[in-house]
Design a protein around this motif. Structure first.
Motif, mmCIF file in Angstrom:
data_model
loop_
_atom_site.group_PDB
_atom_site.id
_atom_site.type_symbol
_atom_site.label_atom_id
_atom_site.label_comp_id
_atom_site.label_asym_id
_atom_site.label_seq_id
_atom_site.Cartn_x
_atom_site.Cartn_y
_atom_site.Cartn_z
ATOM 1 N N GLN A 46 0.840 -1.183 0.000
ATOM 2 C CA GLN A 46 0.000 0.000 0.000
ATOM 3 C C GLN A 46 0.884 1.244 0.000
ATOM 4 O O GLN A 46 1.761 1.387 0.849
ATOM 5 C CB GLN A 46 -0.920 0.020 1.221
ATOM 6 C CG GLN A 46 -2.011 -1.005 1.154
ATOM 7 C CD GLN A 46 -2.994 -0.850 2.301
ATOM 8 O OE1 GLN A 46 -2.659 -0.338 3.352
ATOM 9 N NE2 GLN A 46 -4.226 -1.306 2.081
ATOM 10 N N LEU A 47 0.649 2.105 -0.982
ATOM 11 C CA LEU A 47 1.405 3.346 -1.107
ATOM 12 C C LEU A 47 0.441 4.506 -1.315
ATOM 13 O O LEU A 47 -0.664 4.327 -1.831
ATOM 14 C CB LEU A 47 2.354 3.277 -2.315
ATOM 15 C CG LEU A 47 3.439 2.220 -2.290
ATOM 16 C CD1 LEU A 47 4.120 2.158 -3.640
ATOM 17 C CD2 LEU A 47 4.446 2.528 -1.210
ATOM 18 N N ARG A 48 0.875 5.682 -0.927
ATOM 19 C CA ARG A 48 0.105 6.884 -1.248
ATOM 20 C C ARG A 48 0.265 7.166 -2.738
ATOM 21 O O ARG A 48 1.304 6.877 -3.328
ATOM 22 C CB ARG A 48 0.594 8.075 -0.449
ATOM 23 C CG ARG A 48 0.234 8.026 0.997
ATOM 24 C CD ARG A 48 0.427 9.409 1.589
ATOM 25 N NE ARG A 48 -0.008 9.474 2.963
ATOM 26 C CZ ARG A 48 -1.259 9.737 3.334
ATOM 27 N NH1 ARG A 48 -2.173 9.960 2.435
ATOM 28 N NH2 ARG A 48 -1.576 9.789 4.602
ATOM 29 N N LEU A 49 -0.758 7.744 -3.314
ATOM 30 C CA LEU A 49 -0.715 8.053 -4.742
ATOM 31 C C LEU A 49 0.396 9.051 -5.051
ATOM 32 O O LEU A 49 1.070 8.945 -6.075
ATOM 33 C CB LEU A 49 -2.063 8.585 -5.213
ATOM 34 C CG LEU A 49 -2.188 8.862 -6.706
ATOM 35 C CD1 LEU A 49 -1.949 7.589 -7.498
ATOM 36 C CD2 LEU A 49 -3.539 9.442 -7.026
ATOM 37 N N SER A 50 0.639 9.984 -4.146
ATOM 38 C CA SER A 50 1.712 10.953 -4.372
ATOM 39 C C SER A 50 3.076 10.262 -4.417
ATOM 40 O O SER A 50 3.946 10.644 -5.194
ATOM 41 C CB SER A 50 1.705 12.028 -3.286
ATOM 42 O OG SER A 50 1.879 11.441 -2.016
ATOM 43 N N ALA A 51 3.262 9.217 -3.605
ATOM 44 C CA ALA A 51 4.526 8.471 -3.636
ATOM 45 C C ALA A 51 4.693 7.755 -4.972
ATOM 46 O O ALA A 51 5.808 7.676 -5.511
ATOM 47 C CB ALA A 51 4.580 7.475 -2.484
ATOM 48 N N VAL A 52 3.591 7.238 -5.512
ATOM 49 C CA VAL A 52 3.651 6.567 -6.819
ATOM 50 C C VAL A 52 4.013 7.576 -7.908
ATOM 51 O O VAL A 52 4.855 7.304 -8.772
ATOM 52 C CB VAL A 52 2.306 5.868 -7.129
ATOM 53 C CG1 VAL A 52 2.300 5.306 -8.532
ATOM 54 C CG2 VAL A 52 2.029 4.781 -6.111
ATOM 55 N N ILE A 58 10.787 10.223 -10.757
ATOM 56 C CA ILE A 58 12.214 9.994 -10.517
ATOM 57 C C ILE A 58 12.731 8.880 -11.417
ATOM 58 O O ILE A 58 13.804 8.996 -12.021
ATOM 59 C CB ILE A 58 12.460 9.685 -9.030
ATOM 60 C CG1 ILE A 58 12.208 10.940 -8.189
ATOM 61 C CG2 ILE A 58 13.872 9.155 -8.796
ATOM 62 C CD1 ILE A 58 12.227 10.691 -6.698
ATOM 63 N N PHE A 59 11.962 7.781 -11.526
ATOM 64 C CA PHE A 59 12.382 6.680 -12.391
ATOM 65 C C PHE A 59 12.489 7.143 -13.843
ATOM 66 O O PHE A 59 13.459 6.808 -14.536
ATOM 67 C CB PHE A 59 11.392 5.510 -12.301
ATOM 68 C CG PHE A 59 11.697 4.412 -13.265
ATOM 69 C CD1 PHE A 59 12.703 3.506 -13.006
ATOM 70 C CD2 PHE A 59 10.987 4.293 -14.453
ATOM 71 C CE1 PHE A 59 13.002 2.485 -13.897
ATOM 72 C CE2 PHE A 59 11.267 3.281 -15.354
ATOM 73 C CZ PHE A 59 12.282 2.382 -15.074
ATOM 74 N N GLY A 60 11.530 7.923 -14.314
ATOM 75 C CA GLY A 60 11.573 8.410 -15.693
ATOM 76 C C GLY A 60 12.763 9.322 -15.943
ATOM 77 O O GLY A 60 13.412 9.234 -16.984
ATOM 78 N N ALA A 61 13.067 10.194 -14.980
ATOM 79 C CA ALA A 61 14.209 11.096 -15.147
ATOM 80 C C ALA A 61 15.520 10.324 -15.157
ATOM 81 O O ALA A 61 16.386 10.559 -16.009
ATOM 82 C CB ALA A 61 14.216 12.137 -14.028
ATOM 83 N N VAL A 62 15.676 9.385 -14.230
ATOM 84 C CA VAL A 62 16.920 8.592 -14.176
ATOM 85 C C VAL A 62 17.053 7.721 -15.417
ATOM 86 O O VAL A 62 18.140 7.625 -16.005
ATOM 87 C CB VAL A 62 16.959 7.750 -12.883
ATOM 88 C CG1 VAL A 62 18.096 6.741 -12.913
ATOM 89 C CG2 VAL A 62 17.090 8.654 -11.668
ATOM 90 N N ALA A 63 15.969 7.102 -15.846
ATOM 91 C CA ALA A 63 16.022 6.266 -17.045
ATOM 92 C C ALA A 63 16.381 7.099 -18.274
ATOM 93 O O ALA A 63 17.172 6.662 -19.121
ATOM 94 C CB ALA A 63 14.685 5.560 -17.263
ATOM 95 N N THR A 64 15.848 8.299 -18.378
ATOM 96 C CA THR A 64 16.166 9.178 -19.502
ATOM 97 C C THR A 64 17.642 9.564 -19.501
ATOM 98 O O THR A 64 18.300 9.536 -20.544
ATOM 99 C CB THR A 64 15.301 10.447 -19.448
ATOM 100 O OG1 THR A 64 13.925 10.057 -19.476
ATOM 101 C CG2 THR A 64 15.599 11.368 -20.618
#
Length: 99
Positions: A46-52, A58-64
């Motif tokens: 269970q995660l908050r939507l803001s954390a998702v 962050i994942f998109g920026a690092v992957a880019t």
């Protein structure tokens, strides 16, 4: 108004930052999001939507950045062209043409 604030990049960047802050704040109020990792409710996360949203950004920026670095680095498979150094004392290679 300072001169740098009239730059379109600064104006657009400010609008984007304010929009991202609004999205994070508005979605922070939403309840938890449940991810079922294994069937039959054995393991759920269970995660908050803001954390998702933040994690995805962050994942998109690092992957880019990583893909850009891998794309632009020099390849080791292509060997550089090695040319023989020429000095004033060494004769220049002769070329002949047949007419």
């Amino acid at each position: 108004m300072p001169a740098f604030a009239k730059n379109p990049k600064v104006i657009i960047g400010t609008l984007v930052v304010l929009w991202v802050a609004y999205v994070i704040y508005a979605n922070f109020q939403i309840e938890m999001v449940t991810f079922y990792l294994l069937p039959f409710n054995i393991l759920k996360l269970q995660l908050r939507l803001s954390a998702v949203i933040i994690g995805a950004a962050i994942f998109g920026a690092v992957a880019t950045i990583v893909i850009h670095w891998l794309w632009t680095r020099p390849s080791n498979s292509v060997s550089p062209v090695v040319s023989r150094p020429t000095s004033p004392s060494s004769p220049a290679p002769k070329s002949s043409t047949v007419a």
